[in-house]
Design a protein around this motif. Structure first.
Motif, short mmCIF file in Angstrom:
data_model
loop_
_atom_site.label_atom_id
_atom_site.label_comp_id
_atom_site.label_asym_id
_atom_site.label_seq_id
_atom_site.Cartn_x
_atom_site.Cartn_y
_atom_site.Cartn_z
N GLU A 1 0.80 -1.28 0.12
CA GLU A 1 -0.11 0.10 -0.07
C GLU A 1 0.77 1.08 0.05
O GLU A 1 0.52 2.23 -0.81
CB GLU A 1 -0.91 -0.10 1.13
N GLN B 1 1.12 3.93 -2.94
CA GLN B 1 0.65 5.36 -2.84
C GLN B 1 1.85 6.35 -3.04
O GLN B 1 1.55 7.43 -3.57
CB GLN B 1 0.23 5.45 -1.44
N GLN C 1 -5.49 7.30 -7.08
CA GLN C 1 -5.97 6.18 -6.65
C GLN C 1 -6.26 5.17 -7.99
O GLN C 1 -6.12 3.76 -7.61
CB GLN C 1 -7.65 6.39 -6.24
N THR C 2 -6.05 5.44 -9.13
CA THR C 2 -6.23 4.65 -10.37
C THR C 2 -4.82 4.08 -10.30
O THR C 2 -4.69 2.69 -10.42
CB THR C 2 -6.62 5.43 -11.46
N ARG D 1 -4.11 1.57 -7.55
CA ARG D 1 -5.10 0.16 -7.62
C ARG D 1 -4.53 -0.55 -8.53
O ARG D 1 -4.66 -1.89 -8.44
CB ARG D 1 -6.66 0.79 -8.00
N GLN E 1 -3.25 -4.28 -8.19
CA GLN E 1 -3.89 -5.45 -8.87
C GLN E 1 -2.73 -6.10 -9.64
O GLN E 1 -2.75 -7.25 -9.68
CB GLN E 1 -4.80 -4.97 -9.76
N ASP F 1 -13.02 -5.19 -2.56
CA ASP F 1 -12.78 -3.82 -2.74
C ASP F 1 -14.26 -2.96 -2.99
O ASP F 1 -13.89 -1.57 -3.15
CB ASP F 1 -11.62 -3.32 -3.83
N HIS G 1 -16.51 1.60 -5.71
CA HIS G 1 -15.04 0.92 -5.68
C HIS G 1 -14.61 1.74 -4.38
O HIS G 1 -14.53 3.08 -4.55
CB HIS G 1 -14.11 0.93 -6.94
N ARG H 1 -11.50 2.53 -3.56
CA ARG H 1 -10.49 3.42 -4.07
C ARG H 1 -11.01 4.31 -4.88
O ARG H 1 -10.95 5.86 -4.77
CB ARG H 1 -9.31 2.86 -4.72
N THR H 2 -11.50 4.00 -6.21
CA THR H 2 -11.65 4.82 -7.35
C THR H 2 -13.16 5.55 -7.43
O THR H 2 -13.33 6.30 -8.10
CB THR H 2 -11.39 4.29 -8.85
#
Lengths: 329, 217, 738
Positions: free
Chosen positions: A286, A290, A315-316, A319, A323, C431, C608, C610-611
């Motif tokens: 994380e 970030q 955030q994109t 994430r 992922q 999530d 979501h 986060r987004t």
């Protein structure tokens, strides 16, 4: 749409030969950008050269290299099973773009040369658009700018570059194969587009008579750990509000190499190189994700309606990295 | 309309009646000559006079096109600017294909080009010479038997107003025949280029699922 | 994906497939722009790029050189050609009183300033882009709070009565839980997929207009009014309409212009507006603001409801939404205060859009109920149950029927509401944050006078003729079913003609009145046929009895014309109908009773973590609307309504450039509506209901019932998922970030 002379080219040479420097000439491939903008009177060619029969429509995949012909349709590239497996970012960036019908029409070269969706550019009744009318101003600055760029823009233009596929190409260090009156040349994909600066009407380094023949890139095993994450209001058929193309080479839990490119937020295809550097040698968690995300948007310049984009963009990226980290290499 | 006494006969138009070419130029000349209700011209001074001399059709760059639609070849000379959509609707009287946005944003104009779904509004007719175009009018068999996708759309009430339906069906046929209807999620994504403002989406998915079974059997 | 129904239940007709289905799936159904009219000229509009000011000149030099150009019409030569129209919302025909090409004044962005006519569509478009218009622009007011916007009380402007009862201050003081909050709903455009088209052709002094319409007799009279010609010289042909949602209910300025152009050229004229032009040539849903105060006592009984609202309209026209007529009467509450204001700005005139008053006005009320429920620690369904009523609180009038809580019970069961964890932000799937929300929906049951002619042949064929409209609603099928059932023949033997002003008039296809009103008159005509054949009201006409009846009469066919006027209608209603005017009666407008259809809507959102993009995997709705003539087409209408509601809550907003008062996202790439991938499980439950008062057949309308409660249901679900109360629509991800 203004009247134009219509010609067909059957080879790159005949297309270039048909090009007239003294008359506005456009090459027609899929037509999904050109016809759209001609109807809106934004683009006004006097000659249209149909290049759909000139070839350049092969996909070549070897052990360590990929070549995509310029005229390959998005739908055909997206359907390549081997490519999906070896470089998922690439096929995902195509599959998540536009619609089924548009992907059957649009070519890969046309995709990377598509024009911005800025409403002030697309509607000629707006008198202030530096991209369309150099020196006229930018109505988007004080206008409705929810879609607009926060990275790479200038005081002259804040239009967003819309392609998804281009983010995969820039992330993977692709090169562009180009032919023109002065012969053939190759250039890094990252050198194809130019930021708006004071001349937003200049979007690429291509000469008017030059045609893209194809894209080439190395393929390495670690690229199977890659993805394209696209964030938008609806679940399909919409341009990105923010997107991230990420690829990771992980060795013993630590990052050896990272690729991050950003869509929907920048004026040109956008590689977040400093963010990539910050990840090297680190474990993906994380905090590190970030950190990379923060670095990617450190220089963002938001405006009234796109003030959300730096945070959405961070955030994109975070994430997408997390992922990718969770993927099987 | 005057309020009729009861049981008065009337002329009427049926729900599916087409009115082809019932007006001709002679009627208009008679009409305009006898009408005192409306002025005959509001033309901007000078414009109309100027254009009558200048407006020769030969001044517009045109192309001779052999257009193959639903198995028939049509030879046309068309303004180079003509899109496939406008050629079908305005020049071939194939009005089943619809215009909803004219900019590739709604999918109502979807037709097949060499079997693949494309948008006829963003296709120049001059660029499809020699390629096979299939429209909604070309789906049913000669004896009138509907394509399984067409029948499934009726059975599942996969439309309301019907305006986007020809485009939906052309995409749906490509979805089923191209083996892209593996799951509901795959169908939904494949069909997302066809807007339906009446929002029949769940019924469209159900129709495609059913048609897939039909086509396979 | 589950679709519940459509199965035939109590008080429902059979789920017949659409009788116009084959025409629609083969491309044979003719929409207005599909009619061939010889060799038409093509019209293309030039529209204003300023919202306020004056035209100072035209430069036609470049446009005049375009090959194929025939003419260009502007106010300089057209002034006075289009007569002053009467305003639809004021009992007339037109959606705006702004006269096209009548002078240099500009009232809004996108106003028609020139009509280019050419031999081809391509040439007309080219020339239109080459017309240069110079203007003297003034600073326009775009919206609430803009400099130059003027506000007036709707009571003054329109004679609107603000419903009220009791003492609002006392009611608020007595509350143990209150909500006091501001809410906002955006400008929205109908955006049917069919463009706004008009084809005009003259035969002598008779005009035929091919134009998609929700009110062919109104369009006929409205065009005649604008052209200054007798209405009998105008015929409207509109057998199929590619979606309307209110946008094709009032006369736009385009029709008269196309008619005049056709007259000038002596040749038919075909006009197809661009998607962009439709945003300003037709109407839209007015932007609104609300200040809502709701109080309840410790038992959850409402003690006070205050609903004050502001609505945008144009400079010259006072178009009024005024959904307080509904919100003031929806629940039991002793103290109610309402007030509506109109705010005039430099925009085109708004108009009806699917459930015009209820969509923007139920949003604040149904959100506030969710908020009060949480403050009281009550389930939001239970709070509604405690304030359910069979008498509206303003005048004490009885509801003819009201199945609101039955709808909640069935939808809650189907949705699995009992498994909901009540605390906000307490449900999660990896999530994704999960939120469940619900809201009431309702829509007034109104009817209007209607006429029809029915013909029965000896061999059992039936023809129904009435100038009603099928906008995709299924009217062809439902009305054929009514005639078939009444005359005892299979539906396949019924042909039906709609959408033509040469047919006996029917009212506007708006206010969800068509099925109830037109079925009533068809049933009446059928009953007259039965009487002629000597068959009493209750017996079926079997073929033997039918043939015997014809032989006794010695005729081959029996034809009956009938007129129907609903409860509360004045005798002159039929005369008005023949003048193209619909007089709606019902809802909260009656003196002795109140009639509404109700429903309950449940939504699951996934957001979501986060987004923050918002997805809607499930929408369940249960609806009760009296007799359901065709559960299949009813299901589709309600399903479409639910999806419309999700679209309204999450996507739809017409954005403006506030400095210039111009629309920005006037196209389908930027004005977002859901695509197929956005919609998963949409379940519609039809709750059987019998209402013996609303009309002889017991039918309530339902075309506008589905999309009323959804805004609030989505907002309540978003709150449940995140703990964020969003009171401004649409709810987009940026409102949930940070």
């Amino acid at each position: 749409m203004r009247p134009f002379i219509f010609e067909r080219a059957t080879s790159p040479e005949s297309a270039i030969a048909a090009f007239h420097a003294d008359r506005a000439t456009s090459f027609l491939a899929g037509g999904t950008t050109l016809l759209d903008l001609m109807k809106l009177d934004v683009v006004r060619p006097e000659r249209v050269i149909d290049i759909n029969a000139l070839g350049a429509n092969e996909i070549e995949i070897s052990e360590d290299r990929l070549r995509l012909g310029a005229s390959v349709r998005m739908a055909d590239a997206e359907a390549q099973e081997e490519l999906r497996r070896r470089v998922p970012m690439l096929t995902q960036s195509l599959a998540l773009a536009a619609s089924t019908q548009l992907r059957h029409m649009a070519t890969l070269a046309g995709n990377v040369l598509q024009r911005t969706r800025c409403p002030y550019f697309r509607d000629v009744s707006w008198s202030a658009c530096n991209k369309r009318l150099p020196g006229s101003g930018c109505a988007a600055m004080a206008g409705f700018n929810r879609q607009h760029a926060v990275l790479g823009a200038s005081d002259a233009c804040i239009a967003t570059y819309p392609s998804d596929f281009a983010q995969a190409l820039i992330a993977l260090d692709a090169t562009v194969d180009v032919v023109g009156r002065r012969g053939r040349r190759q250039l890094p994909f990252a050198k194809l587009h130019v930021p708006p600066g004071r001349t937003p009407e200049v979007e690429t380094t291509l000469a008017p008579d030059e045609l893209i023949l194809g894209f080439e890139m190395p393929i390495e095993p670690w690229m199977s750990r890659s993805l394209y994450l696209k964030i938008r209001d609806r679940d399909s058929y919409e341009f990105a509000l923010a997107s991230a193309a990420v690829a990771l080479e992980v060795d013993g839990g630590a990052v050896r190499q990272a690729r991050i490119a950003l869509g929907g937020v920048a004026a040109v295809p956008w590689r977040a190189r400093e963010a990539e550097q910050a990840l090297i040698g680190r474990v993906l968690d994380e905090a590190s994700c970030q950190l990379a995300a923060d670095i990617a948007f450190a220089k963002a310049q938001p405006r009234e309606h796109n003030a959300y984009k730096p945070l959405l963009g961070r955030q994109t990226v975070a994430r997408a990295l997390l992922q990718a980290a969770a993927m099987e290499a | 309309m005057k309020r009729p006494p009861t049981s008065q006969p009337t002329t009427s138009s049926g729900a599916t009646a087409r009115e082809d070419g019932v007006f001709n130029r002679r009627h208009f000349l008679v009409g305009t000559a006898t009408s005192a209700v409306l002025p005959l011209s509001f033309g901007t001074t000078g414009v109309r006079e100027a254009v009558t001399d200048a407006a020769l059709p030969t001044q517009v760059p045109s192309s001779s096109v052999a257009l193959l639609v639903n198995g028939r070849t049509h030879r046309l000379i068309l303004d180079n600017r003509t899109t496939l959509l406008d050629a079908l609707r305005e020049h071939l009287a194939l009005t089943g294909t619809k215009k909803g946005c004219d900019h590739g944003q709604c999918g109502a104009c979807t037709v097949h080009l060499d079997g693949e779904p494309i948008l006829s509004c963003l296709t120049l007719v001059a660029s499809v010479e020699g390629r096979a175009v299939t429209t909604i009018e070309g789906l049913a068999q000669a004896d009138g038997a509907l394509h399984p996708v067409q029948q499934a759309f009726i059975d599942h009430d996969a439309f309301q107003c019907g305006y986007c339906t020809p485009g939906q069906i052309m995409s749906a046929v490509a979805c089923v025949e191209g083996d892209r209807a593996g799951s509901d999620a795959e169908i939904r994504e494949y069909m997302s280029g066809n807007l339906c403002r009446c929002a029949a989406y769940p019924n469209i998915v159900a129709a495609i699922r059913a048609a897939k079974t039909e086509v396979r059997s | 994906m589950a679709i519940i129904g459509p199965v035939q239940q109590k008080n429902m007709g059979p789920p017949h497939s659409r009788i116009d289905g084959r025409a629609k799936v083969t491309g044979a159904a003719p929409y207005a722009s599909d009619f061939a009219v010889g060799r038409p000229a093509y019209a293309y509009f030039v529209t204003s790029s300023i919202a306020r000011g004056r035209i100072t000149g035209f430069d036609m030099a470049a446009a005049g050189q375009v090959p194929g150009l025939l003419d260009i019409l502007t106010y300089e030569t057209m002034r006075g050609a289009v007569k002053k129209p009467t305003f639809f919302a004021g009992g007339g025909y037109a959606g705006t009183t702004i006269r096209p090409l009548d002078g240099p004044e500009i009232f809004h962005d996108g106003q028609i300033v020139a009509v280019v006519l050419a031999d081809s569509y391509e040439s007309a478009r080219e020339a239109a882009y080459k017309v240069k218009v110079t203007c003297q622009a003034e600073q326009p007011a775009a919206t609430f709070g803009s400099a130059g916007a003027t506000t007036e009380d709707a009571a003054d402007a329109k004679g609107h009565e603000d419903p009220a009862v009791g003492d609002i201050a006392a009611g608020l003081a007595a509350a143990s839980a209150t909500v006091d909050a501001d809410y906002a709903t955006p400008t929205q455009h109908h955006n049917p997929i069919e463009l706004f088209t008009t084809t005009c052709a003259w035969t002598g002094d008779k005009l035929t207009v091919y134009e998609p319409s929700q009110i062919v007799h109104g369009l006929k009279h409205g065009v005649a009014e604008q052209l200054g010609i007798p209405p009998d010289h105008v015929r409207i042909v509109s057998p199929f309409v590619g979606g309307a949602f209110g946008s094709k209910a009032s006369v736009t300025p385009r029709t008269a212009l196309a008619a005049i152009a056709a007259r000038c050229l002596g040749r038919p004229v075909k006009l197809v507006l661009t998607r962009e032009q439709g945003f300003s040539v037709a109407t839209y849903r007015a932007e609104t603001r609300h200040h809502l105060r709701l109080g309840a006592d410790a038992d959850g009984k409402f003690t006070a409801l205050s609903h004050e609202a502001w609505e945008v309209t144009s400079r010259p026209d006072s178009y009024l939404v005024a959904g307080t007529d509904t919100t003031a009467r929806l629940y039991a509450c002793p103290n109610v205060f309402t007030k509506v204001h109109l705010v005039h700005v430099d925009r085109n005139t708004p108009g009806f859009m699917r459930s015009p008053p209820e969509v923007p006005y139920l949003f604040p009320l149904e959100c506030a109920i969710d908020e009060v429920a949480e403050k009281l620690g009550l389930d939001p369904i239970e709070l509604r149950r405690r304030n359910d009523t069979m008498k509206e609180p303003i005048g004490g009038l009885p509801y003819t029927s009201r199945s609101l809580m039955e709808c909640f019970d069935q939808a809650a069961e189907s949705f699995g509401w009992a498994r909901r964890s009540a605390a906000p932000a307490s449900m999660r799937d990896g999530d994704w944050l999960i939120g469940w929300g619900c809201a009431s929906t309702c829509y007034p049951t109104a009817l209007a006078p209607a006429t029809a002619r029915v013909i029965l042949w000896k061999d059992g064929r039936v023809k129904v003729e009435t100038a009603a409209h099928d906008l995709g609603t299924g009217a062809y099928t439902a009305l054929a079913q009514v005639a078939a059932e009444r005359l005892g023949v299979p539906v396949g033997q019924v042909t039906i003609a709609l959408g033509d002003s040469d047919l006996p008039p029917s009212p506007v296809a708006g206010g969800s009145i068509t099925t109830a009103s037109v079925s009533s008159v068809i049933a009446k005509a059928c009953d007259a046929i039965r009487a002629k054949l000597g068959v009493n009201d209750s017996a079926l006409i079997d073929p033997g009895i039918r043939v015997a009846g014809f032989e006794r009469l010695g005729v081959a066919l029996v034809q009956e014309y009938a007129e129907f006027a609903p409860h509360g209608a004045k005798p002159e209603g039929i005369d008005k109908l023949y003048a193209g005017l619909s007089t709606l009666k019902g809802g909260a407008m009656l003196e002795d009773r109140i009639q509404y259809a109700f429903g309950a809507e449940f939504v699951e959102v996934r957001i979501h973590a986060r987004t923050r993009e918002i997805r809607v995997p499930r929408v369940h709705g249960a609806f009760a609307a009296g007799r359901i003539v065709n559960p299949k087409t009813a299901h589709s209408q309600l399903m479409g309504g639910l999806i419309w509601g999700v679209s309204s809550a999450l996507h739809e907003a017409t954005e403006m450039d506030l400095g210039t008062a111009r629309y920005i996202n006037d196209n389908f790439a930027d004005y977002l509506v859901p695509v197929n991938a956005d919609i998963e499980d949409v379940s519609v439950i039809l709750v059987p209901e019998r209402d013996t008062q609303v009309n002889p057949l017991g039918i309530k309308g339902l075309g506008e019932l589905g999309n009323v409660g959804t805004n609030a249901a989505v907002a309540n679900a978003v709150y449940h998922a995140t703990g964020r109360r969003i009171r401004e629509l649409p709810i987009r991800l940026e409102k949930l970030l940070a």
